[in-house]
Design a protein around this motif. Structure first.
Motif, PDB file in Angstrom:
ATOM      1  N   LYS A  62       0.832  -1.206   0.000  1.00 61.32           N
ATOM      2  CA  LYS A  62       0.000   0.000   0.000  1.00 61.32           C
ATOM      3  C   LYS A  62       0.867   1.256   0.000  1.00 61.32           C
ATOM      4  CE  LYS A  62      -3.848  -2.193   2.344  1.00 61.32           C
ATOM      5  NZ  LYS A  62      -4.562  -2.338   3.616  1.00 61.32           N
ATOM      6  N   ALA A  63       1.992   1.213   0.686  1.00 59.06           N
ATOM      7  CA  ALA A  63       2.885   2.372   0.763  1.00 59.06           C
ATOM      8  C   ALA A  63       3.561   2.662  -0.571  1.00 59.06           C
ATOM      9  CB  ALA A  63       3.929   2.155   1.844  1.00 59.06           C
ATOM     10  N   LEU A  64       3.622   1.678  -1.458  1.00 57.34           N
ATOM     11  CA  LEU A  64       4.237   1.902  -2.774  1.00 57.34           C
ATOM     12  C   LEU A  64       3.556   3.038  -3.529  1.00 57.34           C
ATOM     13  CD1 LEU A  64       4.877  -1.681  -4.172  1.00 57.34           C
ATOM     14  CD2 LEU A  64       6.592   0.072  -3.744  1.00 57.34           C
ATOM     15  N   ASP A  65       2.247   3.180  -3.362  1.00 53.09           N
ATOM     16  CA  ASP A  65       1.505   4.210  -4.081  1.00 53.09           C
ATOM     17  C   ASP A  65       1.997   5.620  -3.776  1.00 53.09           C
ATOM     18  OD1 ASP A  65      -0.100   2.292  -5.318  1.00 53.09           O
ATOM     19  OD2 ASP A  65      -1.506   2.277  -3.634  1.00 53.09           O
ATOM     20  N   SER A  66       2.607   5.825  -2.635  1.00 53.75           N
ATOM     21  CA  SER A  66       3.081   7.156  -2.257  1.00 53.75           C
ATOM     22  C   SER A  66       4.518   7.439  -2.702  1.00 53.75           C
ATOM     23  CB  SER A  66       2.974   7.348  -0.743  1.00 53.75           C
ATOM     24  OG  SER A  66       3.859   6.461  -0.086  1.00 53.75           O
TER      25      SER A  66
END
Length: 75
Positions: A62-66
């Protein structure tokens, strides 16, 4: 008694890695980013793109999107 100690040692070896696993975000040489199991030996040819480590693969993914420096994401 020796069997009990051996069984406890064996169980601790199997269970310990599951509790110690963490995930990092990396970028390869062409700009693809992914969440991977944290390695203390580094990532040859790749760059870590976040100082934070994550306790689950889902959180890291999920953190990849940022991450703004990635061309694409490998999930």
């Amino acid at each position: 008694m020796k069997k009990l100690i051996a069984a406890a040692l064996f169980a601790s070896l199997i269970v310990s890695p599951a509790f110690a696993e963490s995930f990092s975000l990396i970028k390869d040489t062409v700009g693809n980013c992914a969440a991977v199991v944290t390695s203390h030996n580094g990532y040859p040819g790749m760059k870590v793109v976040s100082d934070k480590t994550f306790s689950s693969w889902d959180d890291a993914s999920k953190a990849l999107d940022s991450v703004k420096v990635c061309k694409t994401f490998v999930r």
